[in-house]
Design an enzyme around this catalytic site. Structure first.
Site, PDB file in Angstrom:
ATOM      1  N   THR A  92       0.820  -1.218   0.000  1.00 53.85           N
ATOM      2  CA  THR A  92       0.000   0.000   0.000  1.00 53.85           C
ATOM      3  C   THR A  92       0.849   1.260   0.000  1.00 53.85           C
ATOM      4  O   THR A  92       0.483   2.265  -0.612  1.00 53.85           O
ATOM      5  CB  THR A  92      -0.928   0.004   1.232  1.00 53.85           C
ATOM      6  OG1 THR A  92      -1.822  -1.113   1.153  1.00 53.85           O
ATOM      7  CG2 THR A  92      -1.750   1.281   1.306  1.00 53.85           C
TER       8      THR A  92
ATOM      9  N   SER B  86       0.913  -7.531  -1.168  1.00 53.14           N
ATOM     10  CA  SER B  86       1.340  -8.571  -0.233  1.00 53.14           C
ATOM     11  C   SER B  86       0.319  -9.691  -0.067  1.00 53.14           C
ATOM     12  O   SER B  86       0.650 -10.751   0.456  1.00 53.14           O
ATOM     13  CB  SER B  86       1.696  -7.971   1.130  1.00 53.14           C
ATOM     14  OG  SER B  86       0.562  -7.545   1.836  1.00 53.14           O
TER      15      SER B  86
ATOM     16  N   THR C 222       1.009  -4.586   4.172  1.00 47.82           N
ATOM     17  CA  THR C 222       0.703  -4.923   5.558  1.00 47.82           C
ATOM     18  C   THR C 222       0.033  -6.289   5.725  1.00 47.82           C
ATOM     19  O   THR C 222       0.134  -6.896   6.790  1.00 47.82           O
ATOM     20  CB  THR C 222      -0.198  -3.855   6.195  1.00 47.82           C
ATOM     21  OG1 THR C 222      -1.437  -3.766   5.471  1.00 47.82           O
ATOM     22  CG2 THR C 222       0.498  -2.494   6.204  1.00 47.82           C
TER      23      THR C 222
ATOM     24  N   GLN D 254      -5.811 -20.675  18.444  1.00 48.56           N
ATOM     25  CA  GLN D 254      -6.551 -19.665  17.686  1.00 48.56           C
ATOM     26  C   GLN D 254      -6.588 -18.326  18.418  1.00 48.56           C
ATOM     27  O   GLN D 254      -6.900 -17.302  17.810  1.00 48.56           O
ATOM     28  CB  GLN D 254      -7.988 -20.139  17.433  1.00 48.56           C
ATOM     29  CG  GLN D 254      -8.093 -21.356  16.538  1.00 48.56           C
ATOM     30  CD  GLN D 254      -9.521 -21.810  16.323  1.00 48.56           C
ATOM     31  OE1 GLN D 254     -10.467 -21.030  16.447  1.00 48.56           O
ATOM     32  NE2 GLN D 254      -9.706 -23.081  16.002  1.00 48.56           N
TER      33      GLN D 254
END
Length: 339
Positions: free
Chosen positions: A14, A60, A91, A274
């Site tokens: 970005t 990315s 990012t 998780q």
């Protein structure tokens, strides 16, 4: 005194994108854009720097493990000409790249600062400019002998980072480790947290893209849907994203049998929680003890990104499954707390 010289490696992301009819896309010419943005902005001289721009810029989301080898190779090829390095990266998978570089560049002993932006540098209001300028200063003026991720005033160990916000400027954090420093009016580095300098031990073999897979547990999971994984000759490790402190549904016989079969076949089966924060304590509950019985390796307090890239690193070094299971519990570059 010799003025520090920094190499900026622009990989895409970005930070250097422009808006098109298809949404934001990376475009070439970042060096000229940065020069224009710097003109007249400060009386304080920046470090001397050169900029290498990849021929094929990466959004990315399209990152591939071979890109880690390319980025690291660029740094290794120029390691003696520069005092520090700034990697400009998207990012979405920045935490994966920061983690991978920490293993590949073991013992570089120079600052490698990975950064990017949520708003492109071309836009009037952006976070790109302060992230780039501060990263340059960190790479030039501070003795940081490791791979870091800098974002929004936070200096963080690269292999401890996760992207936690999709739109906030404070997108990254290290849930299981303190920040290495903060940037406000002053730049404060917690030197006691930094890695000690090591003998260089670079790793330049390409990571094998199909060698590691992930399987997230969910209520009612049916292992029959994933049995095809075991037919892959390339697959060497399987990450299980479990509940809480590392718990599986141990009354799901099909799942447990599937994982036991994977272990028996020689796959490294790794247990990652998780949960964003906390460590795997495999066996704290009877459900987790089932994993102990079938040879699943607990991932301790590693992030998913660090676990994924460390497996790739060990596999590409030619380590067999038994050695990987042992070495995975050994901290290489501060990625986890020792057992």
């Amino acid at each position: 005194m010799k003025k520090p010289r920094i190499l900026i490696v622009y990989t895409g992301g970005t930070i250097g994108m422009r808006h098109t009819d298809h949404g934001y896309e990376p475009v070439e010419g970042f060096a000229d854009l940065l020069t224009r943005r710097l003109e007249g902005r400060t009386l304080t001289p920046l470090p001397d720097y050169d900029l290498i721009e990849f021929d094929n810029l990466i959004d990315s989301a399209n990152l591939h493990p071979t890109d880690w080898t390319k980025i690291a190779g660029t740094i290794i090829a120029h390691k003696d000409q520069y005092d520090g390095f700034v990697i400009l990266h998207g990012t979405d998978t920045m935490a994966y790249t920061a983690s991978a570089l920490s293993f590949i560049l073991l013992g570089l002993n120079k600052p490698v600062i990975v950064t990017g932006a949520q708003i492109p540098l071309i836009e009037l209001r952006n976070d790109a400019f302060p992230n780039v300028v501060t990263s340059l200063m960190l790479a030039a003026d501070y003795d940081i002998p490791e791979v870091c991720l800098y974002f929004n005033g936070r200096i963080m160990r690269g292999n401890r980072c996760r992207k936690l916000k999709s739109a906030g400027f404070d997108a990254f954090d290290t849930p299981n480790f303190p920040w290495l420093g903060t940037v406000g009016i002053n730049i404060d580095i917690r030197s006691e947290l930094l890695l000690k300098k090591k003998t260089p031990d670079f790793h330049q073999k390409e990571f094998q893209a199909n060698s590691v897979a992930m399987l997230q547990l969910y209520p009612g999971i049916d292992a029959r849907m994933f049995r095809g994984m075991l037919d892959s000759e390339d697959l060497k490790a399987l990450i299980i994203l479990s509940y809480g402190v590392g718990n599986p549904p141990n009354n799901n016989k099909g799942l447990i049998d599937f994982l036991a079969e994977a272990h028996a076949k020689g796959l490294v089966v790794l247990n990652v929680s998780q949960c964003i924060e906390g460590s795997v304590h495999q066996g704290a509950y009877a459900t987790g003890e089932t994993f102990n019985q079938i040879g699943v390796v607990p991932a301790l307090d590693l992030t998913l990104e660090a676990a994924f890239t460390k497996l790739h690193f060990l596999i590409s070094k030619g380590c067999k499954s038994g050695l990987i299971r042992r070495e995975f519990l050994v901290p290489y570059c501060g990625e986890c707390n020792p057992v």
